[in-house]
Motif scaffolding. Sequence first.
Motif, PDB file in Angstrom:
ATOM      1  N   UNK A 230       3.964  -3.079 -15.427  1.00  0.00           N
ATOM      2  CA  UNK A 230       4.925  -2.938 -14.341  1.00  0.00           C
ATOM      3  C   UNK A 230       4.429  -3.743 -13.145  1.00  0.00           C
ATOM      4  N   UNK A 231       5.348  -4.449 -12.480  1.00  0.00           N
ATOM      5  CA  UNK A 231       5.048  -5.144 -11.245  1.00  0.00           C
ATOM      6  C   UNK A 231       5.752  -4.431 -10.098  1.00  0.00           C
ATOM      7  N   UNK A 232       5.124  -4.421  -8.928  1.00  0.00           N
ATOM      8  CA  UNK A 232       5.734  -3.814  -7.749  1.00  0.00           C
ATOM      9  C   UNK A 232       6.246  -4.908  -6.823  1.00  0.00           C
ATOM     10  N   UNK A 233       7.498  -4.817  -6.422  1.00  0.00           N
ATOM     11  CA  UNK A 233       8.092  -5.733  -5.456  1.00  0.00           C
ATOM     12  C   UNK A 233       8.318  -4.955  -4.165  1.00  0.00           C
ATOM     13  N   UNK A 234       7.606  -5.350  -3.110  1.00  0.00           N
ATOM     14  CA  UNK A 234       7.718  -4.661  -1.826  1.00  0.00           C
ATOM     15  C   UNK A 234       8.479  -5.539  -0.842  1.00  0.00           C
ATOM     16  N   UNK A 235       9.579  -5.028  -0.333  1.00  0.00           N
ATOM     17  CA  UNK A 235      10.421  -5.736   0.625  1.00  0.00           C
ATOM     18  C   UNK A 235      10.168  -5.185   2.016  1.00  0.00           C
ATOM     19  N   UNK A 236       9.979  -6.066   2.977  1.00  0.00           N
ATOM     20  CA  UNK A 236       9.828  -5.623   4.355  1.00  0.00           C
ATOM     21  C   UNK A 236      11.205  -5.343   4.938  1.00  0.00           C
ATOM     22  N   UNK A 237      11.353  -4.234   5.639  1.00  0.00           N
ATOM     23  CA  UNK A 237      12.638  -3.893   6.248  1.00  0.00           C
ATOM     24  C   UNK A 237      12.955  -4.870   7.380  1.00  0.00           C
ATOM     25  N   UNK A 238      14.115  -5.510   7.288  1.00  0.00           N
ATOM     26  CA  UNK A 238      14.550  -6.458   8.311  1.00  0.00           C
ATOM     27  C   UNK A 238      15.726  -5.880   9.091  1.00  0.00           C
ATOM     28  N   UNK A 239      15.829  -6.198  10.379  1.00  0.00           N
ATOM     29  CA  UNK A 239      17.039  -5.814  11.120  1.00  0.00           C
ATOM     30  C   UNK A 239      18.248  -6.513  10.507  1.00  0.00           C
ATOM     31  N   UNK A 240      19.306  -5.777  10.228  1.00  0.00           N
ATOM     32  CA  UNK A 240      20.518  -6.351   9.638  1.00  0.00           C
ATOM     33  C   UNK A 240      21.744  -5.776  10.323  1.00  0.00           C
ATOM     34  N   UNK A 241      22.874  -6.456  10.137  1.00  0.00           N
ATOM     35  CA  UNK A 241      24.124  -5.985  10.742  1.00  0.00           C
ATOM     36  C   UNK A 241      24.706  -4.803   9.979  1.00  0.00           C
TER      37      UNK A 241
ATOM     38  N   UNK B 221      -3.662   1.592  -3.004  1.00  0.00           N
ATOM     39  CA  UNK B 221      -3.808   2.929  -3.585  1.00  0.00           C
ATOM     40  C   UNK B 221      -2.482   3.420  -4.147  1.00  0.00           C
ATOM     41  N   UNK B 222      -1.397   3.040  -3.484  1.00  0.00           N
ATOM     42  CA  UNK B 222      -0.076   3.515  -3.890  1.00  0.00           C
ATOM     43  C   UNK B 222       0.377   2.881  -5.194  1.00  0.00           C
ATOM     44  N   UNK B 223      -0.016   1.631  -5.448  1.00  0.00           N
ATOM     45  CA  UNK B 223       0.498   0.934  -6.612  1.00  0.00           C
ATOM     46  C   UNK B 223      -0.584   0.588  -7.636  1.00  0.00           C
ATOM     47  N   UNK B 224      -1.436  -0.373  -7.337  1.00  0.00           N
ATOM     48  CA  UNK B 224      -2.360  -0.835  -8.374  1.00  0.00           C
ATOM     49  C   UNK B 224      -3.451   0.197  -8.675  1.00  0.00           C
ATOM     50  N   UNK B 225      -4.060   0.787  -7.647  1.00  0.00           N
ATOM     51  CA  UNK B 225      -5.138   1.738  -7.899  1.00  0.00           C
ATOM     52  C   UNK B 225      -4.650   2.983  -8.626  1.00  0.00           C
ATOM     53  N   UNK B 226      -3.396   3.360  -8.419  1.00  0.00           N
ATOM     54  CA  UNK B 226      -2.843   4.529  -9.093  1.00  0.00           C
ATOM     55  C   UNK B 226      -2.253   4.174 -10.446  1.00  0.00           C
ATOM     56  N   UNK B 227      -2.360   2.873 -10.823  1.00  0.00           N
ATOM     57  CA  UNK B 227      -1.847   2.372 -12.105  1.00  0.00           C
ATOM     58  C   UNK B 227      -0.323   2.427 -12.197  1.00  0.00           C
ATOM     59  N   UNK B 228       0.344   2.491 -11.044  1.00  0.00           N
ATOM     60  CA  UNK B 228       1.802   2.398 -11.053  1.00  0.00           C
ATOM     61  C   UNK B 228       2.242   0.972 -11.354  1.00  0.00           C
ATOM     62  N   UNK B 229       1.439   0.022 -10.913  1.00  0.00           N
ATOM     63  CA  UNK B 229       1.787  -1.386 -11.099  1.00  0.00           C
ATOM     64  C   UNK B 229       0.512  -2.205 -11.260  1.00  0.00           C
ATOM     65  N   UNK B 230       0.628  -3.314 -11.979  1.00  0.00           N
ATOM     66  CA  UNK B 230      -0.520  -4.190 -12.205  1.00  0.00           C
ATOM     67  C   UNK B 230      -0.731  -5.172 -11.069  1.00  0.00           C
ATOM     68  N   UNK B 231       0.268  -5.335 -10.226  1.00  0.00           N
ATOM     69  CA  UNK B 231       0.163  -6.262  -9.114  1.00  0.00           C
ATOM     70  C   UNK B 231       1.380  -6.134  -8.222  1.00  0.00           C
ATOM     71  N   UNK B 232       1.337  -6.811  -7.078  1.00  0.00           N
ATOM     72  CA  UNK B 232       2.357  -6.651  -6.050  1.00  0.00           C
ATOM     73  C   UNK B 232       2.913  -8.004  -5.626  1.00  0.00           C
ATOM     74  N   UNK B 233       4.234  -8.066  -5.476  1.00  0.00           N
ATOM     75  CA  UNK B 233       4.925  -9.213  -4.887  1.00  0.00           C
ATOM     76  C   UNK B 233       5.453  -8.768  -3.527  1.00  0.00           C
ATOM     77  N   UNK B 234       5.156  -9.538  -2.491  1.00  0.00           N
ATOM     78  CA  UNK B 234       5.552  -9.181  -1.135  1.00  0.00           C
ATOM     79  C   UNK B 234       6.607 -10.162  -0.624  1.00  0.00           C
ATOM     80  N   UNK B 235       7.713  -9.610  -0.114  1.00  0.00           N
ATOM     81  CA  UNK B 235       8.780 -10.422   0.476  1.00  0.00           C
ATOM     82  C   UNK B 235       9.003  -9.968   1.915  1.00  0.00           C
ATOM     83  N   UNK B 236       8.890 -10.904   2.855  1.00  0.00           N
ATOM     84  CA  UNK B 236       9.082 -10.578   4.260  1.00  0.00           C
ATOM     85  C   UNK B 236       7.823  -9.997   4.868  1.00  0.00           C
ATOM     86  N   UNK B 237       7.776  -9.999   6.224  1.00  0.00           N
ATOM     87  CA  UNK B 237       6.558  -9.504   6.849  1.00  0.00           C
ATOM     88  C   UNK B 237       6.719  -9.024   8.279  1.00  0.00           C
TER      89      UNK B 237
END
Length: 339
Positions: free
Chosen positions: A64-75, A115-131
């Motif tokens: 499993x891969x984790x995709x983390x999206x940063x919350x952006x201001x939107x209309x 700790x939330x994803x890889x260390x807990x074995x929820x995901x093997x790695x993380x993709x980050x979008x936005x910052x």
Amino acid sequence: MKEKATSFDIAHHAGVSQSTVSRALRNSPLVNKETREKVQAVARELNYKVDKNASNLRRQHSKTLALLLFEDPTSDNSLINPFFLSMLGSITRASANAGYDLLISFQNLSDDWHAEYEDSNKADGIILLGYGDYTEYCTKLTQLEAQNTHFVRWGALDDEHPGVSIGCDNFQGGFDVTQHLLDLGRKRFAFIGGADSRAPEFFARYQGYHKALTLADIAQSAVQQDAISTEDSGYSATLLLLERHPNIDAIVCASDLIAIGVLRALRDSNISIPQQIAVVGFDNVPVASFATPGLTTVKQDTILAGEILVDSLLRLIAGEEVEHYLMHVDLVIRQSSGA
């Protein structure tokens, strides 16, 4: 063959390295089509099968891969920058093609990602979008590296910043779209968007803009107005810009969302587009083609971006060396905008 075929057997018969076999079997875009098809044909001939259960157990992978999206201001209430929506589809497809599930969530700077994803074995790695503000975000990336977390991110490329970055040539895009306006005879320029270390992608676009104007010997008269990537911010920035610099005839926007707000502000100010002021954007989000007038912009290949993000993360998980990847950009010229 009497014994079960391995990836090394495939490599021998196909005349490639074992790492190339691994990439070809997961349809990596970093392996050309001819080689992928050759490797996959040899795999079929050898009746090669991946024992996923044994592989997961041996490597302690969740697949499993984790995709983390940063919350952006939107209309609206989505809090997702529309630029990332097409990339989201590409990441999902690329993950599925590689035999991985995708866990999608919003990222928060206060969360303990490793700790939330890889260390807990929820995901093997993380993709980050936005910052958001990169000066704060960079500290979080440093923590991820210190924990040996497998992660890749979409964003500006900088060897001094932690993590593997996949991004487009923001400088060249800013240069090209500004040069296009110069070729149309525009002389009095403004850039709307951030131009500092808090928003490195916008800053690189501004630097490309400034370089083009410098070569044209008019950079000294150009101006810059801050804005975040929302329509409302673009609208407000434009009204302030017109009050301070009423004689501008070209506006280069750091994003399409800003540009759409700019177009609305110009219409509300009874300024004709492009006769009085030409406007260009960056990103080529779908709504840009429906803007009035149609918006000239810079296109980033979000489909390829998603594929490269997934492939780079899988290579990191496999223990391979992975470098930053810089994507080319293309100018999308819509003549109705006069830009």
